[in-house]
Enzyme design. Sequence first.
Site, PDB file in Angstrom:
ATOM      1  CG  ASP A   6      34.662 -45.015 -30.129  1.00 24.10           C
ATOM      2  OD1 ASP A   6      34.386 -44.642 -31.279  1.00 24.10           O
ATOM      3  OD2 ASP A   6      34.545 -46.187 -29.743  1.00 24.10           O
ATOM      4  CB  CYS A  12      34.955 -51.239 -38.398  1.00 28.01           C
ATOM      5  SG  CYS A  12      35.746 -50.403 -37.000  1.00 28.01           S
ATOM      6  CB  THR A  42      21.623 -40.826 -29.562  1.00 28.61           C
ATOM      7  OG1 THR A  42      22.843 -40.538 -28.860  1.00 28.61           O
ATOM      8  CG2 THR A  42      20.461 -40.114 -28.901  1.00 28.61           C
ATOM      9  CB  SER A  43      23.583 -45.368 -32.021  1.00 25.02           C
ATOM     10  OG  SER A  43      22.459 -46.204 -31.920  1.00 25.02           O
ATOM     11  CE  LYS A  59      30.366 -50.905 -35.240  1.00 25.89           C
ATOM     12  NZ  LYS A  59      30.447 -49.415 -35.198  1.00 25.89           N
ATOM     13  CG  ASP A  93      35.773 -50.256 -31.577  1.00 22.15           C
ATOM     14  OD1 ASP A  93      35.743 -51.362 -32.134  1.00 22.15           O
ATOM     15  OD2 ASP A  93      35.165 -49.261 -31.993  1.00 22.15           O
TER      16      ASP A  93
END
Length: 353
Positions: free
Chosen positions: A96, A22, A53-54, A25, A73
Site C-alpha cells: 500500500d 485477500c 476514493t477507496s 476482504k 492490512d
Amino acid sequence: MADGLESAPGPRLTELAHGGGCGCKIAPGVLRDLLAGQPAPGAFPNLLVGTETSDDAAVWQVDENACVISTTDFFMPMVDDPFDFGRIAATNAISDVYAMGGRPVMALAILGMPVDKLAPATIREILRGGASVCGEAGIPVAGGHSIDAPEPIYGLAVTGLVHPDRLRRNTGARPGDALILTKGLGVGIYSAAIRKGALDAAGYAEMLASTTLLNRVGADLAADPEVRGITDVTGFGILGHALEMARGSGATLRIAARELPWLEQAERLAEAGFATGASTRNWASYGEEIRLPADMPDWRRRLLTDPQTSGGLLVACAEGAADLLLAAIHSAGYPMARRIGEVLAGDPVVVVA
C-alpha cells in the site's frame, strides 16, 4: 506437500480459517454500505488522502517536503507453511505504501492466533516470515499487538514517507493514458486449488514468487511525472480496483482481455471450476459499472473478479511514455508486467474488450 509445509505440529493453517489472503476482504458493495453512515474526517487540510476514493492508504502532509503514509492490512492464511504465510502477508501490507508512491520506514505487527491449537514454534515462524520481508524492504518491525483469536490472523500496520510531488493516487488517470499491470493474475484461483490439494509444487512456487515480490517499483514510478495514477490490485480483483480508479478519475478504463497476464495454471484451473467465494461476492458488488463481452464464459469472468493477494500495481501513464516505463518495470524485476488497456473520456466505468 505441494504448499511447502512438510511437517509441523498441529492442524494445517488453512483448516483453521474460513477464508484466506485477500479473499477474506468484505465485498466492495457491503463495505460501501458499512461506511455510508460513518462521519467524514472533517476539516483536516493536512489529510491529503482519506476514505473518499477507496485509495490504498491514508496520507498526512507534514510540511512542504514530506507526507506520512499510514496503512494496515491483515488476513487469514491462504497457505499452510507458516513462514510463507508471514512473508505473503507482510509483502501485501507494505504494498500500500509503494502504491502511493512512497517508501516504507517501519511496521507494527498485527497478530491473532488460536494459541490452544497452534504450537508456539508455528506462530514464531509466521512472525519470522513477516520480519524477513520487512528486512528485505529495509524497515524494522518496531512493535505490534497480539490477541488470542479463534482463527489465525497476521498482518502489518505500515508507515511510509513520500514527497508531496511524488504522491500518486487512484484518482490521477487521464483520458489518453495507457494502463500497465505489473504482476500476473490468478492468485485467488491458486489459493482455491491449494485448499483442495490441486496445486502442484511448480504452481505453488510460482504463486509464492509473485506474492512475495515487493511492489517497490511503485516508488520509482512515482518519480516520473508521466505516471499519473497508481493503485495495487488485491482483494477486489482487477475489475474492482480498476473501477475504483475509474470512479476516482472520472474516466472510463478500457481493458483488453487478451493482454492480461495470467499465472501459468490460472486459466486451466478456472475453467475446471476452481474459484473463491470472494470472486462471486466481488461480481455481485460491481453492478452496471462493469461491461463485459456478452459471450464471455462464467469461468473467464471469475478470473477477472478473482481476489489477488499481494497483487501487482495498476499504473496509468502518459501514452508516449508507456513503452519506456514498461521496459523499466521489466528491468526492475517484474517479468509479467504488461500493457493492458487505456483510459478514455466518459462515464466512470470499466469496459473489457
